[in-house]
Design a protein around this motif. Sequence first.
Motif, PDB file in Angstrom:
ATOM      1  N   ALA A   1       0.478  -1.472   0.156  1.00 19.97           N
ATOM      2  CA  ALA A   1       0.639  -0.114  -0.038  1.00 19.97           C
ATOM      3  C   ALA A   1       0.508   0.968  -0.396  1.00 19.97           C
ATOM      4  CB  ALA A   1      -1.164   0.040   1.010  1.00 19.97           C
ATOM      5  N   GLU A   2       2.550   0.880   0.557  1.00 19.65           N
ATOM      6  CA  GLU A   2       2.942   2.462   0.699  1.00 19.65           C
ATOM      7  C   GLU A   2       3.886   2.664  -0.355  1.00 19.65           C
ATOM      8  OE1 GLU A   2       4.200   1.318   4.461  1.00 19.65           O
ATOM      9  OE2 GLU A   2       1.878   2.370   5.683  1.00 19.65           O
ATOM     10  N   ASP A   3       4.254   1.371  -1.081  1.00 17.75           N
ATOM     11  CA  ASP A   3       5.578   1.624  -2.094  1.00 17.75           C
ATOM     12  C   ASP A   3       4.660   1.486  -3.508  1.00 17.75           C
ATOM     13  OD1 ASP A   3       7.637   0.603  -3.779  1.00 17.75           O
ATOM     14  OD2 ASP A   3       9.097   0.117  -2.221  1.00 17.75           O
ATOM     15  N   PRO A   4       4.763   2.627  -4.106  1.00 13.75           N
ATOM     16  CA  PRO A   4       4.828   3.266  -5.525  1.00 13.75           C
ATOM     17  C   PRO A   4       5.339   2.200  -6.063  1.00 13.75           C
ATOM     18  CG  PRO A   4       5.828   4.701  -4.778  1.00 13.75           C
ATOM     19  CD  PRO A   4       5.879   4.019  -3.689  1.00 13.75           C
ATOM     20  N   SER A   5       6.480   2.121  -5.943  1.00 15.72           N
ATOM     21  CA  SER A   5       7.428   0.486  -6.736  1.00 15.72           C
ATOM     22  C   SER A   5       6.254  -0.868  -6.376  1.00 15.72           C
ATOM     23  CB  SER A   5       8.473   0.749  -6.495  1.00 15.72           C
ATOM     24  OG  SER A   5       9.356   1.552  -6.341  1.00 15.72           O
ATOM     25  N   VAL A   6       5.554  -1.287  -6.014  1.00 11.71           N
ATOM     26  CA  VAL A   6       5.456  -2.618  -5.331  1.00 11.71           C
ATOM     27  C   VAL A   6       3.700  -2.813  -6.443  1.00 11.71           C
ATOM     28  CG1 VAL A   6       3.349  -4.183  -4.397  1.00 11.71           C
ATOM     29  CG2 VAL A   6       5.779  -2.619  -3.443  1.00 11.71           C
TER      30      VAL A   6
END
Length: 735
Positions: free
Chosen positions: A392-397
């Motif tokens: 939810a927090e890491d845009p790379s995921v």
Amino acid sequence: MTTTHTTSKPTAARRVAKKKAAKTAPQALAESLFFSRDESWLRFNLRVLEEAQDATNPLLERVKFLAITASNLDEFVEIRVASLLQRIEEGHNEQQAPDEGGLTLVERLDHVATMLHEFVEAQYTCWNEQLLPALDAEKVRVLRWRDLDGDQQAYAVEFYENEVDPLLTPVTIDPSHPFPRVLNKALCLALLLRHKRKGAVAAATLLGVVTVPRSLPRLVALPQVAEGAQDFILLHELIESQVERMFRGYEVIGKSAFRVTRNSNLYMQEEESRSVLESVRAELHNRRKGDAVRLEIETTAPTEIIERLRTNFELDPWQVFRMDGPVNLSRLMNLYGETNKPALKYPVFKGKKYKLGRKSVDLFDELRQKDVLLHHPFDSYETVEGFVEAAAEDPSVVSIKQTLYRTSADSPMFRALTEAAQSTDVTVVIELMARFDEASNIRWARELEDAGVGVFHGIFGLKTHCKLALLVRRDADGKTRRYAHLGTGNYNPVTARFYTDISFLTSRPEITSAVQSVFRYLTAEAEGEHYEPLLVAPLTMAGDVIALIQREAEHAKAGRKAGIVAKMNALLDRKTVEALYAASQAGVQIDLIVRGMCSLRPGLKGLSETIRVRSIVGRYLEHSRIFSFVNGGEDETYCGSADWMARNLYERCEVLFPVTDEEAGKRLREEILGAYLKDNTKARLLQADGNYVRAPKSGAAFSAQDYFTEMACEPVAETPGKVATKKAGKKEVIS
């Protein structure tokens, strides 16, 4: 005497099978080689009771252990005893092959009934003769109504009038008022009543029933009467003191608390017209109304009340358990929570946080360089939470897939999955049939779907028990990589604080690719060409486990290093046990750390002489599964979600994963398994006759769990024991 066992043989069983066939030679052989799962489980619960009896444990922790034994027993009765009764009533006794102990269903029920009554008597002896006096000495008192002083009684009556009375529905049983539907495990009061008005009809006795509200605490805290004192009254005691107000016009000539345990098995049938979710929801409704299996009632109950209840619930005399104390000891868990005396509890412990290496900027950077192994609760669960929250927090995921078996209502993982679904591809395989968590899992499944999560329920007929999470991430170097978490425990931050479990995080392509194949199997039932290096049930695991055991036997026969150390919750699968017997006969030294049920009989000459079985019962629930094979000196170690039971190997979706990282593997074998094998404080050793004895205290006292706790608080220079091997498979623990 705290319980009555008025018949030595269950009459329900005798009605179905009046004749018992003499044991044949194969039956006698089976009984000599295997222990019964039910009797083995009851012996496990006895080991938990020993912790309640152990004066070296903090007093309120002992109360907690006693409450746990009662909760355990509830599940055993409503699942295992209910199943035995149902199968006998359906006529399976004569057609059924003898069980692992060589007994028929009727014979097994006879043994279980006797053990149950003996166990309940031991529970109440512990409460009355050990815990109550010790609590009183510490100024913690559970009082009867007659023991309250004037101020306490006034407070209790006010509490009753404001909080309790509005929730009560008294019922008098007569032609106009049939017996109320008593829900599974609901605490009730039964009253023997007589009309006060004169007349022949009025002289007859009636039965009254009041259900104790589940929404209220079972222990009511009372005003303090002395410095440092904490007094309580049981809620049903308070209600009993006021029953005349509910049944005006009647004389109360007898009363008692009682509780009924019902058959709680869920029986699922595949129907095209009904989804799995709707099927489970419908069956949950039936669970509350299942056939009665057990009646618990106070020893002071009049015989007339007992017989009326027994007749109403259609129970045989052996199914009545008379309690010399509070009905439903599991509610004593409230005493632990409500008593503010930290000195009577274990010291507060918080697991050690994982520290990234100097060259790592975040967890994903760390996993590209090395695997991460965590031993909970001694290693903080926050690392696992952070791994899932990254979705939810890491845009790379860009994608996350996860299995959910049990979780908590306020789980940060649950929130992370719903938030991630707003911008990321999220797939969750949620097991609706996780026993006694079905209702909450249904709710979570619907909430996840509402949030846009792709929710699946695995393969019909197979529980999804594996613990997997798979993240797909576009890293800063432009490459898309998979990162996986594989574990032995549920994604539940609450139980992670008091269950011992293993977490393994990795970016190894061979493992993450296999994890993805498992998810495809769960969502599409699409079987991959292979799942190596994972062992996957029900596809490959059973055969793979036996092959690993047989490989050790071949090493031993060839004079190479061989040995097995396996830690699990239960060992019941007959084929696996037979493979272990064969390996022992080949000279393989085998150490098994089995917390609960174990059907293997160790120490039998010519069969299992090289097998030792121990059980660790302590502050933390031993839940990790670790399987180590010496493999001719090329050690292989696996962890995962599966015990060596038929249900795990053939009836569930399970995963065992190899820990190939040298440092992590060494930690599992030497630090973790080594400590359990050295434990001489909380370990019990299984004997050939089925009994457990405390491990001999050779040298200084050593508790594995205490050692792990100390190690989490400060660095420890040396590991407690090293699993080493000698020629021809001999193995020892070197302190």
